[in-house]
Design an enzyme around this catalytic site. Structure first.
Site, short mmCIF file in Angstrom:
data_model
loop_
_atom_site.label_atom_id
_atom_site.label_comp_id
_atom_site.label_asym_id
_atom_site.label_seq_id
_atom_site.Cartn_x
_atom_site.Cartn_y
_atom_site.Cartn_z
N ASP A 110 0.86 -1.18 0.00
CA ASP A 110 0.00 0.00 0.00
C ASP A 110 0.90 1.24 0.00
OD1 ASP A 110 -2.20 1.64 0.29
OD2 ASP A 110 -2.54 1.19 2.38
N LYS A 115 -1.29 -1.64 -4.48
CA LYS A 115 -2.21 -0.49 -4.49
C LYS A 115 -1.35 0.76 -4.68
CE LYS A 115 -4.79 -0.05 -0.70
NZ LYS A 115 -5.84 -0.25 0.32
N ARG A 160 -10.67 -12.68 6.90
CA ARG A 160 -9.52 -13.32 6.26
C ARG A 160 -9.91 -14.59 5.52
NH1 ARG A 160 -4.89 -10.87 8.36
NH2 ARG A 160 -4.93 -10.29 10.55
P1 5GP Z 1 2.00 -0.47 3.74
O1 5GP Z 1 3.08 -0.40 4.75
O2 5GP Z 1 2.45 -0.84 2.37
O3 5GP Z 1 1.14 0.75 3.76
O4 5GP Z 1 0.98 -1.54 4.28
C1 5GP Z 1 1.09 -2.89 4.11
C2 5GP Z 1 0.13 -3.59 5.05
O5 5GP Z 1 -1.05 -2.80 5.28
C3 5GP Z 1 -0.38 -4.87 4.42
O6 5GP Z 1 0.47 -5.94 4.71
C4 5GP Z 1 -1.74 -5.01 5.07
O7 5GP Z 1 -1.61 -5.64 6.32
C5 5GP Z 1 -2.20 -3.58 5.28
N1 5GP Z 1 -3.09 -3.10 4.21
C6 5GP Z 1 -2.83 -2.20 3.25
N2 5GP Z 1 -3.88 -2.01 2.42
C7 5GP Z 1 -4.84 -2.84 2.88
C8 5GP Z 1 -6.17 -3.13 2.43
O8 5GP Z 1 -6.72 -2.60 1.45
N3 5GP Z 1 -6.84 -4.06 3.17
C9 5GP Z 1 -6.32 -4.68 4.25
N4 5GP Z 1 -7.08 -5.57 4.88
N5 5GP Z 1 -5.08 -4.43 4.69
C10 5GP Z 1 -4.34 -3.53 4.01
#
Ligand code: 5GP
Length: 179
Positions: free
Chosen positions: A102, A130, A164
């Site tokens: 994300d 994303k 999940r």
């Molecule tokens: P980042 O550090 O890249 O922002 O976040 C990664 C983590 O955020 C992922 O491993 C997941 O646990 C959570 N995450 C990010 N986007 C989503 C989403 O759309 N849905 C869910 N359930 N978790 C997300």
């Protein structure tokens, strides 16, 4: 559970087919090498089971658990190691397996931390990407699907530890998390 889902984004079958392709491409990349998959708990639980079975070669699997969003849908940018690896990764070919990228904050932190342990190689495999909310650039070598900026659940991904076990990836109705 199903009435909390606005829309199915990726069906069980779409996920299955894509994982087959990803597994074949990973096997090609690591042919003749000592491959260690590192799953990032808990979101990766379902994906790593399927992707590991789609890679037709000897490999090992280890896990790390890190703190994530908790019950909120926004990343705090703070990454805490809750469970470290059991294996040493020095001199090994490591593929980090993650559910979704994300902001990229979690993976960029993990990459830096794991690089210090001097693996022979370190790459990322993520089921979902994303890119709309990316804050840090991360190079995802093996990517399943690029998805639009929605909060998704299912196939390992949770909201408040629920959802999940959905076999597909779906968009959660905003009223579920705005409550
Ligand atoms: P980042 O550090 O890249 O922002 O976040 C990664 C983590 O955020 C992922 O491993 C997941 O646990 C959570 N995450 C990010 N986007 C989503 C989403 O759309 N849905 C869910 N359930 N978790 C997300």
């Amino acid at each position: 559970m199903l009435n909390s889902i606005e829309k199915v984004l990726l069906s069980e079958n779409q996920i299955k087919e894509r994982i087959k392709e990803m597994g074949a491409s990973i096997a090609k990349d690591y042919e003749g090498k000592d491959l260690l998959l590192i799953g990032i708990l808990r979101g990766v639980a379902l994906f790593i089971g399927d992707i590991s079975r789609a890679i037709p070669m000897p490999l090992e699997i280890d896990f790390m658990a890190i703190s994530s969003y908790g019950a909120s849908t926004r990343s705090s940018g703070v990454v805490r190691i809750l469970k470290d690896l059991d294996s040493s990764i020095t001199g090994r070919h490591v593929l980090i397996v993650e559910d979704i990228v994300d902001t990229g904050l979690t993976l960029s932190y993990l990459i830096r931390m794991l690089q210090d342990r001097r693996p022979a190689s370190l790459e990322i495999c993520a089921l979902l990407d994303k890119p709309a909310r990316r804050l840090v650039d991360v190079d995802v070598k093996h990517k399943g699907f690029t998805i639009p900026d929605h909060f998704v659940v299912g196939y390992g991904l949770d909201y408040g530890q629920k959802f999940r076990n959905l076999p597909f990836v779906g968009i959660l109705k905003p009223e579920v998390y705005s409550k």
